[in-house]
Design a protein around this motif. Sequence first.
Motif, PDB file in Angstrom:
ATOM      1  N   LEU A  70      77.460  33.977  18.049  1.00  0.00           N
ATOM      2  CA  LEU A  70      76.890  32.767  18.642  1.00  0.00           C
ATOM      3  C   LEU A  70      75.369  32.797  18.558  1.00  0.00           C
ATOM      4  O   LEU A  70      74.741  31.822  18.133  1.00  0.00           O
ATOM      5  CB  LEU A  70      77.337  32.615  20.095  1.00  0.00           C
ATOM      6  N   LEU A  71      74.769  33.911  18.965  1.00  0.00           N
ATOM      7  CA  LEU A  71      73.315  34.002  18.894  1.00  0.00           C
ATOM      8  C   LEU A  71      72.836  33.923  17.447  1.00  0.00           C
ATOM      9  O   LEU A  71      71.771  33.354  17.176  1.00  0.00           O
ATOM     10  CB  LEU A  71      72.828  35.294  19.543  1.00  0.00           C
ATOM     11  N   LEU A  72      73.593  34.462  16.521  1.00  0.00           N
ATOM     12  CA  LEU A  72      73.212  34.353  15.111  1.00  0.00           C
ATOM     13  C   LEU A  72      73.155  32.897  14.678  1.00  0.00           C
ATOM     14  O   LEU A  72      72.204  32.483  13.993  1.00  0.00           O
ATOM     15  CB  LEU A  72      74.201  35.125  14.242  1.00  0.00           C
ATOM     16  N   ARG A  73      74.143  32.102  15.088  1.00  0.00           N
ATOM     17  CA  ARG A  73      74.113  30.668  14.740  1.00  0.00           C
ATOM     18  C   ARG A  73      72.912  29.983  15.383  1.00  0.00           C
ATOM     19  O   ARG A  73      72.255  29.140  14.758  1.00  0.00           O
ATOM     20  CB  ARG A  73      75.409  29.996  15.170  1.00  0.00           C
ATOM     21  N   GLY A  82      58.830  32.249   9.905  1.00  0.00           N
ATOM     22  CA  GLY A  82      57.913  33.324  10.239  1.00  0.00           C
ATOM     23  C   GLY A  82      58.075  33.891  11.629  1.00  0.00           C
ATOM     24  O   GLY A  82      57.428  34.889  11.960  1.00  0.00           O
ATOM     25  N   LEU A  83      58.910  33.286  12.484  1.00  0.00           N
ATOM     26  CA  LEU A  83      59.092  33.816  13.827  1.00  0.00           C
ATOM     27  C   LEU A  83      59.896  35.106  13.781  1.00  0.00           C
ATOM     28  O   LEU A  83      60.994  35.154  13.236  1.00  0.00           O
ATOM     29  CB  LEU A  83      59.817  32.800  14.718  1.00  0.00           C
ATOM     30  N   GLU A  99      77.727  43.155   9.032  1.00  0.00           N
ATOM     31  CA  GLU A  99      77.398  41.887   8.375  1.00  0.00           C
ATOM     32  C   GLU A  99      76.545  41.004   9.291  1.00  0.00           C
ATOM     33  O   GLU A  99      75.575  40.376   8.842  1.00  0.00           O
ATOM     34  CB  GLU A  99      78.675  41.149   7.978  1.00  0.00           C
ATOM     35  N   THR A 100      76.897  40.974  10.578  1.00  0.00           N
ATOM     36  CA  THR A 100      76.116  40.192  11.537  1.00  0.00           C
ATOM     37  C   THR A 100      74.716  40.777  11.698  1.00  0.00           C
ATOM     38  O   THR A 100      73.725  40.042  11.752  1.00  0.00           O
ATOM     39  CB  THR A 100      76.836  40.148  12.896  1.00  0.00           C
ATOM     40  N   GLN A 101      74.612  42.097  11.749  1.00  0.00           N
ATOM     41  CA  GLN A 101      73.300  42.736  11.861  1.00  0.00           C
ATOM     42  C   GLN A 101      72.430  42.422  10.640  1.00  0.00           C
ATOM     43  O   GLN A 101      71.230  42.153  10.779  1.00  0.00           O
ATOM     44  CB  GLN A 101      73.465  44.232  12.037  1.00  0.00           C
ATOM     45  N   ALA A 106      67.942  39.287   8.001  1.00  0.00           N
ATOM     46  CA  ALA A 106      67.462  38.326   7.014  1.00  0.00           C
ATOM     47  C   ALA A 106      66.587  37.251   7.634  1.00  0.00           C
ATOM     48  O   ALA A 106      65.771  36.618   6.946  1.00  0.00           O
ATOM     49  CB  ALA A 106      68.650  37.684   6.303  1.00  0.00           C
ATOM     50  N   LEU A 107      66.732  37.035   8.946  1.00  0.00           N
ATOM     51  CA  LEU A 107      65.904  36.064   9.668  1.00  0.00           C
ATOM     52  C   LEU A 107      64.654  36.716  10.279  1.00  0.00           C
ATOM     53  O   LEU A 107      63.905  36.071  10.994  1.00  0.00           O
ATOM     54  CB  LEU A 107      66.716  35.409  10.790  1.00  0.00           C
ATOM     55  N   ASN A 108      64.474  38.010  10.030  1.00  0.00           N
ATOM     56  CA  ASN A 108      63.397  38.786  10.629  1.00  0.00           C
ATOM     57  C   ASN A 108      63.613  38.965  12.130  1.00  0.00           C
ATOM     58  O   ASN A 108      62.661  39.015  12.906  1.00  0.00           O
ATOM     59  CB  ASN A 108      62.023  38.152  10.350  1.00  0.00           C
ATOM     60  N   TRP A 109      64.893  39.030  12.511  1.00  0.00           N
ATOM     61  CA  TRP A 109      65.271  39.315  13.898  1.00  0.00           C
ATOM     62  C   TRP A 109      65.902  40.702  13.929  1.00  0.00           C
ATOM     63  O   TRP A 109      66.978  40.921  13.364  1.00  0.00           O
ATOM     64  CB  TRP A 109      66.283  38.282  14.409  1.00  0.00           C
ATOM     65  N   SER A 110      65.248  41.653  14.575  1.00  0.00           N
ATOM     66  CA  SER A 110      65.813  42.987  14.717  1.00  0.00           C
ATOM     67  C   SER A 110      66.812  42.983  15.870  1.00  0.00           C
ATOM     68  O   SER A 110      66.611  42.305  16.887  1.00  0.00           O
ATOM     69  CB  SER A 110      64.715  44.017  14.966  1.00  0.00           C
ATOM     70  N   VAL A 111      67.891  43.725  15.726  1.00  0.00           N
ATOM     71  CA  VAL A 111      68.993  43.683  16.685  1.00  0.00           C
ATOM     72  C   VAL A 111      69.335  45.084  17.164  1.00  0.00           C
ATOM     73  O   VAL A 111      69.488  46.005  16.364  1.00  0.00           O
ATOM     74  CB  VAL A 111      70.241  43.024  16.069  1.00  0.00           C
TER      75      VAL A 111
END
Length: 234
Positions: A70-73, A82-83, A99-101, A106-111
Amino acid sequence: MCRVVEPELLDDLPPADPRAVGSRADLRQLNSIMGHDDILSRAFHHHLDEAVSRSRPLRLVELGAGDGTLLLRLARRVSPSGLAARVTLLDRQNIVSPETQRAFAALNWSVESVANDVFAWLEQPFPAVDMMFANLFLHHFPDQSLMALFRLAAARTNLFIACEPRRSPFALTASRLLHLIRCNVITRHDAIVSVRAGFVGRELSALWPVDNQWQLSEQSAGWFSHCFVAKKNE
């Protein structure tokens, strides 16, 4: 309808149990039907610029994150170019797939995926975060537990957003028709339990700590849902 909190079957199933796997797929479908992607996306958009102005990368925690999809969507919808974001996905089970990680990366969001009890985790010392949010999570707890959860969250975030079931005869009727979209027996049971444990009016606001530093908003959202936002004043 009085609020009644009862156990949900999915909570006690092993993550790899086929019934659990099927129910999580049902929940992804139900989030779409209930419009939670849109409801939460609008809430994120409304508050995102202010959160980003305080911190870069954005620091975000999802409580009861499940598989993180959900958060990925939402990230794909609301992440400006750039965020960067640093995300903690908290759940009792670690079911966030590689795959979700990679999709977050790819969005520059570390998890960081954390398997822990929400109260045990919130009681640990950690720096305050920009935003916490919960989707179909708060209704699992009785009021006294929610008061404790909110007290801990309010000390550690500037913004709290939740989207929960709305407790209404209409939503209860709809929850009894999930066989029509081929939801499995676990989902059909838990949907009825969820509606009975849902929220109306200002019930969540009444449980948030009494503090003039916070602006609270709470209202029905869509056909079946209830949205709560607690925002700390500057």
